[in-house]
Design a protein around this motif. Structure first.
Motif, PDB file in Angstrom:
ATOM      1  N   GLY A  65       0.826  -1.212   0.000  1.00  0.00           N
ATOM      2  CA  GLY A  65       0.000   0.000   0.000  1.00  0.00           C
ATOM      3  C   GLY A  65       0.855   1.254   0.000  1.00  0.00           C
ATOM      4  N   TYR A  66       1.929   1.229   0.785  1.00  0.00           N
ATOM      5  CA  TYR A  66       2.822   2.392   0.874  1.00  0.00           C
ATOM      6  C   TYR A  66       3.447   2.689  -0.488  1.00  0.00           C
ATOM      7  CZ  TYR A  66       6.333   5.497   2.959  1.00  0.00           C
ATOM      8  OH  TYR A  66       7.095   6.586   3.298  1.00  0.00           O
ATOM      9  N   SER A  67       3.929   1.627  -1.148  1.00  0.00           N
ATOM     10  CA  SER A  67       4.547   1.834  -2.465  1.00  0.00           C
ATOM     11  C   SER A  67       3.546   2.386  -3.463  1.00  0.00           C
ATOM     12  CB  SER A  67       5.101   0.508  -3.003  1.00  0.00           C
ATOM     13  OG  SER A  67       5.957  -0.085  -2.072  1.00  0.00           O
ATOM     14  N   MET A  68       2.322   1.853  -3.416  1.00  0.00           N
ATOM     15  CA  MET A  68       1.278   2.307  -4.344  1.00  0.00           C
ATOM     16  C   MET A  68       1.003   3.790  -4.173  1.00  0.00           C
ATOM     17  SD  MET A  68      -1.862  -0.350  -4.387  1.00  0.00           S
ATOM     18  CE  MET A  68      -3.138   0.642  -5.141  1.00  0.00           C
ATOM     19  N   LEU A  69       0.936   4.241  -2.913  1.00  0.00           N
ATOM     20  CA  LEU A  69       0.543   5.625  -2.663  1.00  0.00           C
ATOM     21  C   LEU A  69       1.732   6.575  -2.748  1.00  0.00           C
ATOM     22  CD1 LEU A  69      -1.844   4.951   0.353  1.00  0.00           C
ATOM     23  CD2 LEU A  69      -2.466   5.476  -2.015  1.00  0.00           C
ATOM     24  N   VAL A  70       2.847   6.209  -2.113  1.00  0.00           N
ATOM     25  CA  VAL A  70       3.959   7.155  -1.966  1.00  0.00           C
ATOM     26  C   VAL A  70       4.873   7.152  -3.185  1.00  0.00           C
ATOM     27  CG1 VAL A  70       5.941   7.762  -0.529  1.00  0.00           C
ATOM     28  CG2 VAL A  70       3.838   6.923   0.532  1.00  0.00           C
ATOM     29  N   PHE A  71       5.080   5.994  -3.798  1.00  0.00           N
ATOM     30  CA  PHE A  71       6.000   5.931  -4.934  1.00  0.00           C
ATOM     31  C   PHE A  71       5.272   6.052  -6.272  1.00  0.00           C
ATOM     32  CE2 PHE A  71       8.411   2.973  -1.876  1.00  0.00           C
ATOM     33  CZ  PHE A  71       9.058   4.047  -1.268  1.00  0.00           C
ATOM     34  N   ARG A  72       4.038   6.531  -6.231  1.00  0.00           N
ATOM     35  CA  ARG A  72       3.261   6.626  -7.466  1.00  0.00           C
ATOM     36  C   ARG A  72       3.753   7.799  -8.304  1.00  0.00           C
ATOM     37  NH1 ARG A  72      -3.328   7.121  -7.876  1.00  0.00           N
ATOM     38  NH2 ARG A  72      -3.375   7.144 -10.157  1.00  0.00           N
ATOM     39  N   GLN A  73       3.810   7.628  -9.610  1.00  0.00           N
ATOM     40  CA  GLN A  73       4.124   8.765 -10.474  1.00  0.00           C
ATOM     41  C   GLN A  73       2.884   9.170 -11.262  1.00  0.00           C
ATOM     42  OE1 GLN A  73       6.707   8.332 -13.878  1.00  0.00           O
ATOM     43  NE2 GLN A  73       6.739   6.108 -13.693  1.00  0.00           N
ATOM     44  N   ARG A  74       2.697  10.502 -11.368  1.00  0.00           N
ATOM     45  CA  ARG A  74       1.502  11.001 -12.014  1.00  0.00           C
ATOM     46  C   ARG A  74       1.807  11.942 -13.177  1.00  0.00           C
ATOM     47  NH1 ARG A  74      -3.159  10.952  -8.835  1.00  0.00           N
ATOM     48  NH2 ARG A  74      -2.914  10.008  -6.784  1.00  0.00           N
TER      49      ARG A  74
ATOM     50  N   LEU B 400       8.989  -2.771  -6.045  1.00  0.00           N
ATOM     51  CA  LEU B 400       8.149  -1.589  -5.808  1.00  0.00           C
ATOM     52  C   LEU B 400       8.865  -0.532  -4.959  1.00  0.00           C
ATOM     53  CD1 LEU B 400       4.832  -3.454  -5.018  1.00  0.00           C
ATOM     54  CD2 LEU B 400       5.103  -1.741  -6.815  1.00  0.00           C
ATOM     55  N   TRP B 401       9.862  -0.952  -4.203  1.00  0.00           N
ATOM     56  CA  TRP B 401      10.539  -0.071  -3.256  1.00  0.00           C
ATOM     57  C   TRP B 401      11.247   1.071  -3.981  1.00  0.00           C
ATOM     58  CZ3 TRP B 401      10.058   1.208   1.467  1.00  0.00           C
ATOM     59  CH2 TRP B 401      11.091   1.825   2.185  1.00  0.00           C
ATOM     60  N   LEU B 402      10.914   2.308  -3.639  1.00  0.00           N
ATOM     61  CA  LEU B 402      11.493   3.515  -4.239  1.00  0.00           C
ATOM     62  C   LEU B 402      11.232   3.604  -5.745  1.00  0.00           C
ATOM     63  CD1 LEU B 402      14.971   3.557  -2.433  1.00  0.00           C
ATOM     64  CD2 LEU B 402      12.906   4.779  -1.758  1.00  0.00           C
ATOM     65  N   ALA B 403      10.185   2.870  -6.202  1.00  0.00           N
ATOM     66  CA  ALA B 403       9.915   2.835  -7.638  1.00  0.00           C
ATOM     67  C   ALA B 403       9.200   4.100  -8.097  1.00  0.00           C
ATOM     68  CB  ALA B 403       9.052   1.614  -7.950  1.00  0.00           C
ATOM     69  N   LYS B 404       8.961   4.170  -9.404  1.00  0.00           N
ATOM     70  CA  LYS B 404       8.111   5.223  -9.968  1.00  0.00           C
ATOM     71  C   LYS B 404       6.863   4.514 -10.477  1.00  0.00           C
ATOM     72  CE  LYS B 404      11.024   8.745  -9.735  1.00  0.00           C
ATOM     73  NZ  LYS B 404      10.716   9.915  -8.903  1.00  0.00           N
ATOM     74  N   VAL B 405       5.940   4.228  -9.554  1.00  0.00           N
ATOM     75  CA  VAL B 405       4.832   3.335  -9.864  1.00  0.00           C
ATOM     76  C   VAL B 405       3.821   4.000 -10.802  1.00  0.00           C
ATOM     77  CG1 VAL B 405       2.919   2.020  -8.897  1.00  0.00           C
ATOM     78  CG2 VAL B 405       5.088   2.153  -7.665  1.00  0.00           C
ATOM     79  N   TRP B 406       3.577   3.340 -11.933  1.00  0.00           N
ATOM     80  CA  TRP B 406       2.580   3.823 -12.894  1.00  0.00           C
ATOM     81  C   TRP B 406       1.357   2.930 -12.723  1.00  0.00           C
ATOM     82  CZ3 TRP B 406       3.136   3.380 -18.954  1.00  0.00           C
ATOM     83  CH2 TRP B 406       2.104   4.127 -19.556  1.00  0.00           C
ATOM     84  N   LEU B 407       0.319   3.486 -12.080  1.00  0.00           N
ATOM     85  CA  LEU B 407      -0.837   2.668 -11.685  1.00  0.00           C
ATOM     86  C   LEU B 407      -1.842   2.501 -12.818  1.00  0.00           C
ATOM     87  CD1 LEU B 407      -1.967   3.502  -8.034  1.00  0.00           C
ATOM     88  CD2 LEU B 407      -0.941   1.414  -8.909  1.00  0.00           C
TER      89      LEU B 407
END
Lengths: 247, 613
Positions: A65-74, B400-407
């Motif tokens: 959950g933390y990665s999804m919210l905090v490391f998200r790029q928009r 996922l750690w420190l990633a640039k997650v594209w949801l």
């Protein structure tokens, strides 16, 4: 945000959610109320596994959950993350911890299982009941008392009951939810299990005092059940004396 | 129009001829051996001859078998949608045939599950009697098992794997087409068996019940064996393809993780499926020929079947799960824009699971009456599987750690997979432990657990794969908004359904029952309502897929800007996959390293440097 900052936030969240999770899982009664010595052993194993499972669950879910919210790029332009392909210390630690947990669980499970068997083996005055399943009826024969009953199992409190189980036709399974025991009834084979009832009761007050067929056995599988009654030893003797002897 | 379905019509006609011939032959044999009136020999031979007739008609004769007799094989040039209705040998066509067929079967199996949940909404009879219930439940089970085994291994592995390794096709294209075309008769037979009394012994078909019940059971057994054949051929094909057809420079250490996961699952498909075929065949022989493998009165042993059956069917769980891990990790790496964390550990983990999966089967038999001394060893091996499986989670979280997650939609499904499979894995520990399993065995706890691993795990990975590769497979883009709606709706309703199922299982609700004690009523009602909401989520999926395929905007060649090879060719790819064959020069997950390349494409023979990335 620095890596240390991320780690500390996750550690706090993990700790809090694990404590809350364990408290929650201990406070809700998931299992039917136990009615045998073995049921208490099974339930305590269930509790221990639950307590161990909660921190594993919360760690993964919080990191996810933390990665999804905090490391998200928009942004409009797609950015790459840092080029980290592994970390030997974390990899070894992860394998070490999961292996240690596994060894502990296997050891604990073995200890509990052998404990159950020893308890039953040490019981001196056990009662033998021969159980026969057939489509779709449970039959109980008490060789010492020479009594035969159908769809009704009556056992005394505090004595280990040894069940010898078989089947006349196809595979059934002999299960009493309140006792947490289960063994298949297999044609051509005698299977054995045991239970030491420690609470007086009957199907009328508690639907878990029932023999339920647990192996799919055709048309009336769901109706293949019997009522279980646990009596004080004196009442049991009186009951046994009142029964007609089997032919 | 008629021409488009020509091979299908021919296949059906020849199948009918085969059935009549085989059935007459069976009746003749039954009569000669003094068993006239017994219809099962006719059914068994009718099935076998019908299957052969169908396969010859659909194209095995025209494009393959003629060669064996020195005749000229025909290669019909067809394009467009007509390709999908004939014996086509292009792995991309076969991949789409598989995906569409099995998603259709998935929806059909889902419909059966809705009937089950309506019946179980309240105690007592709701819409069907116990026999109908047992049949619907068995149908749901076997259809979904087939979906779980074949959607990734037949569908995505077929479409994507050759692209991912830079090959033009699989190693044995005709075997590949054959492995798909045995599936339609399997599906047809599983439905047609209803005309012969259906099958009421679950997907596990334990004897002696499965020896004595209605004749529909015989058709079930034959269809299951045939499906196993398809699975073996697929496993053989993918192993050979990965070993022999990797592009220059595609070393084992550079294989995308999905390829490794299919490779691992293919080892199991190829080596374990024979055991279930043997188990099922012995039941067929007990029924049709009168052998007594499982008749204890004549020296048989019903427990033998359970060992043989699970000797395949536990490893088979990993035929379903491993490629699911592969898709989820593949998607997580590309949408985290980071290298896959602990790649070598994951590869080791996948192979360790293959090994361990063969020595855990008896954990299905803790309460079967097998020898007591087997309990502890199988408990230990079963719990050990959590170590290599844990590496999948390490890799997902590390990536996922420190990633640039594209949801995106595929990423959401991959993350949903991690969450659900976590619950599936943790609850598995309770079933691996002998004391707790004695209570939980054969309850809804088990039902909830394996739905978490297969539906929450693999099926979420399948949806991740569908959305991820949809632009490549169809050349069109789907609606992200509808995709995300599908994900959140399905994810929440899924968890509401199956978390409640754990509760009713704890409470003493046993599996495969049409009726239950009244105290379990409210729990079952909650499960049923949540299940209906879950079913509704698939309307968005079907709508999105159908309309996007027909009318969606044209997809770019690489809409996700991913580095693996399938995205470096056109969407959909040309027949030969790549205009210029790739030469692999680096790992597929080199995100975050400026200028890093996975492969270079150059025209053959020119020796020119550079080229497209």
């Amino acid at each position: 945000m620095s890596v240390t900052r991320h780690v500390s936030i996750i550690a706090v969240l993990w700790l809090v959610s694990s404590v809350l999770g364990i408290a929650f899982s201990l406070s809700i009664g998931m299992l039917p109320s136990p009615a045998s010595h073995e049921a208490h052993v099974v339930d305590s194993a269930m509790t221990l596994l639950t307590v161990l499972a909660v921190p594993v669950f919360t760690l993964v879910v919080i990191m996810l959950g933390y990665s999804m919210l905090v490391f998200r790029q928009r942004g409009d332009v797609l950015e790459d993350g840092p080029s980290i392909a592994g970390n030997q210390r974390i990899e070894l630690l992860w394998v070490g911890v999961t292996l240690a947990l596994t060894i502990f669980l296997a050891g604990y499970g073995t200890y509990e299982l052998l404990g159950l068997r020893t308890h039953a083996a040490q019981s001196e005055e056990s009662l033998l009941v021969k159980v026969t399943g057939s489509q779709w009826l449970w039959e109980f024969y008490y060789p010492k008392q020479n009594i035969r009953t159908f769809a009704q199992l009556t056992v005394p409190l505090g004595r280990t009951v040894q069940f010898e189980v078989t089947s006349k036709d196809i595979v059934h399974s002999f299960w009493i939810p309140a006792f947490r025991m289960k063994i298949d009834a297999v044609p051509g084979l005698t299977t054995r299990t045991f239970s030491t009832p420690d609470r007086v009761g009957s199907f009328i007050d508690d639907p878990n005092f029932r023999v339920q067929c647990a192996e799919l056995c055709g048309l009336a599988h769901s109706a293949m059940f019997g009522m279980v009654t646990v009596m004080d030893p004196k009442d049991f003797d009186a009951w046994a004396a009142s029964q007609p002897t089997a032919q | 129009m008629w021409m488009a379905f020509g091979p299908l019509v021919k296949g059906i006609l020849q199948a009918a001829v085969g059935v009549v011939l085989g059935a007459s032959f069976g009746d003749l044999l039954a009569g000669l051996t003094g068993r006239s009136g017994d219809r099962e020999p006719a059914m068994a031979l009718g099935y076998v001859f019908g299957l052969i007739g169908w396969l010859l008609g659909i194209g095995v004769w025209d494009s393959w078998a003629k060669e064996w007799f020195g005749l000229q094989v025909k290669h019909a040039e067809v394009s467009g949608w007509r390709r999908y209705f004939r014996f086509n040998m292009d792995h991309k066509v076969i991949g789409i045939q598989y995906v569409v067929t099995f998603i259709t079967l998935f929806l059909l199996g889902g419909l059966a599950s809705m009937l089950i949940r309506v019946e179980l909404m309240s105690p007592g009879r709701t819409i069907m009697g116990p026999n109908e219930f047992n049949i619907v439940m068995s149908f749901h089970g076997i259809v979904m098992i087939a979906v779980a085994v074949a959607t990734i291994m037949g569908g995505f592995a077929n479409f994507v794997l050759p692209l991912l390794i830079g090959a033009e096709d699989v190693a044995f294209p005709r075997v590949n087409a054959l492995s798909y075309w045995v599936v339609p008769p399997v599906a047809f037979t599983l439905v047609a068996a209803m005309l012969f009394g259906g099958y009421d012994s679950g997907w596990t078909a334990y004897p002696p019940l499965s020896v004595h019940n209605a004749s529909g059971q015989l058709l079930f057994l034959l269809a299951f064996i045939t499906f196993g054949l398809s699975s073996i051929l697929g496993g053989l094909n993918f192993l050979t393809t990965v070993i022999t057809l990797r592009a220059p420079g595609m070393t084992w250490g550079r294989l995308p993780i999905f390829v490794w996961s299919v490779f691992a699952a293919a080892i199991i498909s190829l080596t374990a499926t024979q055991f279930v075929a043997m188990a099922l065949l012995t039941v067929v022989l007990d029924r049709v020929v009168g052998t007594a493998f499982y008749d204890s009165a004549r020296g048989g042993n019903p427990l033998l079947y359970q060992h043989l059956f699970w000797f395949y069917s536990h490893p088979a769980v990993y035929i379903m799960a491993l490629p699911g891990f592969g898709i989820a990790l593949e998607v997580i790496a590309h949408f985290s824009r980071k290298p896959l964390f602990a790649y070598k550990w994951v590869v080791g983990g996948l192979l360790a699971i293959v090994g361990l999966s063969f020595i855990v089967w008896a954990h299905h038999l803790y309460t079967s009456g097998m020898s007591d001394q087997l309990h502890v060893p199988f408990m230990i091996t079963t719990e050990l599987i959590s170590v290599p499986t844990g590496l999948i989670f390490l890799s997902a979280l590390g990536t996922l750690w420190l990633a640039k997650v594209w949801l995106t939609t595929p990423m959401l499904f991959a993350l949903g997979f991690v969450f659900n499979f976590l619950i599936g894995g943790i609850t598995g520990i309770f079933l691996a432990d002998v004391p707790t399993d004695i209570h939980l065995q054969d309850t809804y706890y088990v039902v909830a657990h394996f739905h978490y691993t297969i539906m929450g795990g693999e099926v979420f990975a399948i949806f991740a794969g569908i959305y991820y590769w949809f632009p490549k497979m169809t050349g069109r883009m789907f609606s992200e908004g509808l995709g995300k709606l599908h994900f959140w709706w399905m994810f929440l309703a899924y968890n509401a359904t199956f978390l409640s199922m754990f509760y009713v299982g704890y409470q003493g609700m046993n599996r495969r029952v049409a009726d239950y004690p009244a105290n379990l009523g409210s729990g079952n009602l909650i499960v049923s309502i949540a299940a209906f909401v879950l079913a509704a989520s698939f309307f968005f999926f079907v709508y999105n897929m159908v309309f996007s395929w027909i009318k969606g905007p044209k997809a770019a060649d690489n809409p996700w800007q991913a580095h693996t090879l399938e995205w470096q060719t056109s969407s959909p790819p040309p027949l030969e996959n790549f205009k210029h064959p790739p030469r692999v020069v680096g790992v597929p997950y080199n995100y975050g390293t400026p200028g890093a390349q996975h492969a270079i494409f150059e025209p053959m023979g020119t020796g020119a440097t550079g080229g497209e990335d």
